[in-house]
Write an enzyme that holds these catalytic residues in place. Structure first.
Site, PDB file in Angstrom:
ATOM      1  CB  ALA A  68      44.107  45.557  42.753  1.00  0.00           C
ATOM      2  CB  THR A  69      45.163  46.992  37.505  1.00  0.00           C
ATOM      3  OG1 THR A  69      46.003  45.852  37.710  1.00  0.00           O
ATOM      4  CG2 THR A  69      45.796  47.892  36.456  1.00  0.00           C
ATOM      5  CG  ASN A 145      53.396  40.729  42.577  1.00  0.00           C
ATOM      6  OD1 ASN A 145      54.113  41.635  43.011  1.00  0.00           O
ATOM      7  ND2 ASN A 145      53.377  40.406  41.294  1.00  0.00           N
ATOM      8  CD  GLN A 173      49.413  38.416  45.574  1.00  0.00           C
ATOM      9  OE1 GLN A 173      49.144  37.407  46.210  1.00  0.00           O
ATOM     10  NE2 GLN A 173      49.248  38.482  44.258  1.00  0.00           N
ATOM     11  CB  SER A 191      42.106  42.134  43.651  1.00  0.00           C
ATOM     12  OG  SER A 191      41.569  41.491  42.516  1.00  0.00           O
ATOM     13  CG  HIS A 193      41.408  37.674  40.794  1.00  0.00           C
ATOM     14  ND1 HIS A 193      42.478  36.950  40.354  1.00  0.00           N
ATOM     15  CD2 HIS A 193      41.727  38.970  40.599  1.00  0.00           C
ATOM     16  CE1 HIS A 193      43.411  37.765  39.900  1.00  0.00           C
ATOM     17  NE2 HIS A 193      42.983  39.003  40.039  1.00  0.00           N
ATOM     18  CB  THR A 229      25.419  49.957  35.953  1.00  0.00           C
ATOM     19  OG1 THR A 229      24.680  51.060  35.414  1.00  0.00           O
ATOM     20  CG2 THR A 229      24.473  48.970  36.585  1.00  0.00           C
ATOM     21  CB  CYS A 312      50.973  41.262  35.367  1.00  0.00           C
ATOM     22  SG  CYS A 312      49.575  41.186  36.496  1.00  0.00           S
TER      23      CYS A 312
END
Length: 368
Positions: A68-69, A145, A173, A191, A193, A229, A312
């Site tokens: 997402a960043t 977040n 989130q 994202s 994860h 790829t 982060c």
């Protein structure tokens, strides 16, 4: 170890792991025309469909990214166009938004940071005043977040569109946890994860009529917007996790509501919730207790994995910019902790964690 840091990352779902494992051995390039390549491409496109369906599948293009960043950096950087060189965002945004906006400001763009109230909610009147015909993009988190507050995305997007600006939603989130107002957004970052999928993959969803410059040049993959790829393994894991999140949406939400109620009851009245308790994702509790040091508490309660805020920003030594935006003092911010729980958390774990955290917090206050 009791894991209560679901906002930082989530455990890998067994279903996502099972979808990924075959692609450790199947090495075809999904952009090659032969059979192994076509098989890999089919896995990638299945994953794209699964993620799109989980988002709401109201048209649009889904471009896989490294996370997402990257998606947020791309969306903000591509938004600046012509005479529209203004970005409007919120004081409680993730660093990937605020730092990108700062970087663009250093290159001549204008950046307006909207305030929030003590509950962490955006001031829509201030937003209406700030969003004008020079605005290129309005950017906002759906679910914060650090404090879990849910912003009025549809209202912000309406203000943006009325001024002719685009609206970007950081739904990292919120995806799989709360309803996403897809019809209000031009671009959305998600994202894997954070929804029990693998790290290293996310996506940028684009409305069909959104015009955006390519972010990575090369082979012209992914609609010619992001070359490179793709990893069928990561895509497959993301797709399986997204499909599972959509299937379990109601069940997971009932579970975290019960866990939140249990946590609040067990922790007791010595703790104050930071941010709105009503407009909030239930799997995020940010709380403070006078007289404690959150960093010390985290190190003392070794059986529980929890945090003082964004992963982060951990280790920076600075008080949370999100908590400061709510009007908290440095001392109050440093006495705050974030408990994040979800699908695989049990009530017994919440009970044990609350006991251990309260015991350590009481020791701190007694010896202060």
């Amino acid at each position: 170890m009791i894991y209560l840091d679901y906002q930082a990352t989530t455990p890998l779902a067994p279903e996502a792991r099972a979808a990924m494992l075959p692609w450790l051995d199947r090495f075809g390039n999904p952009h090659s025309p032969h059979r192994p390549g076509r098989e890999a491409a089919a896995a990638v496109e299945l994953a794209r469909d699964q993620v799109s369906v989980a988002l709401g599948q109201q048209g649009g293009r889904l471009v896989f990214t490294s996370g997402a960043t990257e998606a947020a950096n791309w969306a903000l950087s591509a938004a600046i166009r012509g005479s529209r060189r203004k970005i409007v965002t919120l004081a409680t945004e993730h660093a990937c938004i605020l730092d990108t906006a700062d970087g663009l400001a250093a290159q001549g763009a204008e950046c307006v940071i909207l305030p929030v109230d003590a509950a962490g909610m955006v001031d829509l009147d201030a937003a209406a005043d700030a969003i004008d015909d020079r605005t290129a993009l309005v950017a906002a988190l759906l679910v914060n977040n650090e404090i879990g507050v849910v912003q009025p995305i549809a209202a912000l997007a309406e203000l943006a569109h009325r001024a002719g600006a685009h609206f970007f939603c950081d739904a990292v989130q919120g995806f799989g946890r709360v309803a996403i107002p897809l019809q209000s957004c031009d671009m959305i970052a998600i994202s894997a994860h954070k929804i029990f999928g693998p790290k290293g993959i996310g996506a940028l969803w684009l409305r069909n009529d959104s015009v955006i410059a390519p972010f990575i040049h090369g082979g012209g993959q992914q609609y010619g917007l992001r070359s490179g790829t793709l990893s069928p393994m990561l895509c497959a894991g993301f797709g399986a996790a997204a499909a599972l999140a959509a299937e379990r949406f109601d069940t997971d939400n009932r579970h975290v509501e019960a866990l939140q109620a249990a946590a609040l009851a067990l922790l007791g009245s010595d703790w104050t919730v930071n941010g709105s308790l009503a407009a909030r994702y239930r799997g995020n509790l940010n709380l403070r207790r006078d007289g404690i040091d959150s960093s010390r508490l985290i190190s003392e309660v070794r059986e529980v994995a929890f945090s003082a805020g964004s992963a982060c920003a951990s280790g920076s030594g600075r008080p949370s910019h999100v908590l400061r935006a709510l009007g908290l003092s440095d001392a109050e911010a440093r006495s705050s902790i974030r408990l994040g729980f979800g699908r695989y958390t049990t009530e017994d774990e919440i009970r044990r964690a609350a006991y251990l955290i309260n015991e350590a917090a009481t020791r701190q206050t007694e010896w202060a």
